[in-house]
Design a protein around this motif. Sequence first.
Motif, short mmCIF file in Angstrom:
data_model
loop_
_atom_site.label_atom_id
_atom_site.label_comp_id
_atom_site.label_asym_id
_atom_site.label_seq_id
_atom_site.Cartn_x
_atom_site.Cartn_y
_atom_site.Cartn_z
N LEU A 57 49.07 10.76 76.91
CA LEU A 57 49.01 12.06 77.59
C LEU A 57 47.68 12.75 77.30
CD1 LEU A 57 52.65 13.35 76.92
CD2 LEU A 57 51.70 12.64 79.13
N ALA A 58 47.26 12.72 76.04
CA ALA A 58 46.00 13.37 75.65
C ALA A 58 44.80 12.68 76.30
CB ALA A 58 45.86 13.35 74.13
N ARG A 59 44.79 11.34 76.34
CA ARG A 59 43.67 10.62 76.95
C ARG A 59 43.48 10.99 78.41
NH1 ARG A 59 44.30 7.25 73.04
NH2 ARG A 59 46.01 5.84 73.42
N VAL A 62 46.91 15.28 80.28
CA VAL A 62 48.15 15.69 80.95
C VAL A 62 48.97 16.57 80.01
CG1 VAL A 62 50.29 14.87 82.02
CG2 VAL A 62 48.18 13.59 82.34
N THR A 63 49.30 17.77 80.47
CA THR A 63 50.16 18.67 79.71
C THR A 63 51.62 18.34 79.98
OG1 THR A 63 50.31 20.31 81.47
CG2 THR A 63 48.44 20.53 79.94
N TYR A 64 52.51 18.95 79.20
CA TYR A 64 53.93 18.71 79.43
C TYR A 64 54.35 19.23 80.80
CZ TYR A 64 54.41 17.35 74.53
OH TYR A 64 54.29 16.72 73.33
N ALA A 65 53.80 20.38 81.20
CA ALA A 65 54.13 20.94 82.52
C ALA A 65 53.69 19.97 83.63
CB ALA A 65 53.46 22.30 82.70
N GLN A 66 52.50 19.39 83.47
CA GLN A 66 52.02 18.42 84.46
C GLN A 66 52.87 17.15 84.44
OE1 GLN A 66 48.03 18.33 82.93
NE2 GLN A 66 47.23 19.53 84.66
#
Length: 111
Positions: A57-59, A62-66
């Motif tokens: 997700l970090a790479r 991407v956020t949790y909402a996304q």
Amino acid sequence: MHVIVSSAYALFMMTSYAVVNGNRIGYDDKSHHTGPTMKANETEWETKAKLLLKGELARRGVTYAQLVEKLAAIGVVDSEPNIRNKISRGKFTAVFLLQCLTAIGSDTVRL
């Protein structure tokens, strides 16, 4: 759990090995652990799974909402708090992991 074995093999298991404090069962020339040892190993795997998904997700930024939106786009409906909790605990299924990786466009991961 139910295990079906032949009576001859069951007799071999019963006479050759013992259960010690309910935590270790020996058979097939291997030690199989239950209890505290199993829990420690399980926690390590949960941590690895969590870090793998968080890293992907970090790479991709991407956020949790996304992630919620991207999962919804592939037909997986879940709330942001629920997804955040699953990931932070590291307690999620392989199906959820694959859904997340697919949703964010990750087709290759390094273990």
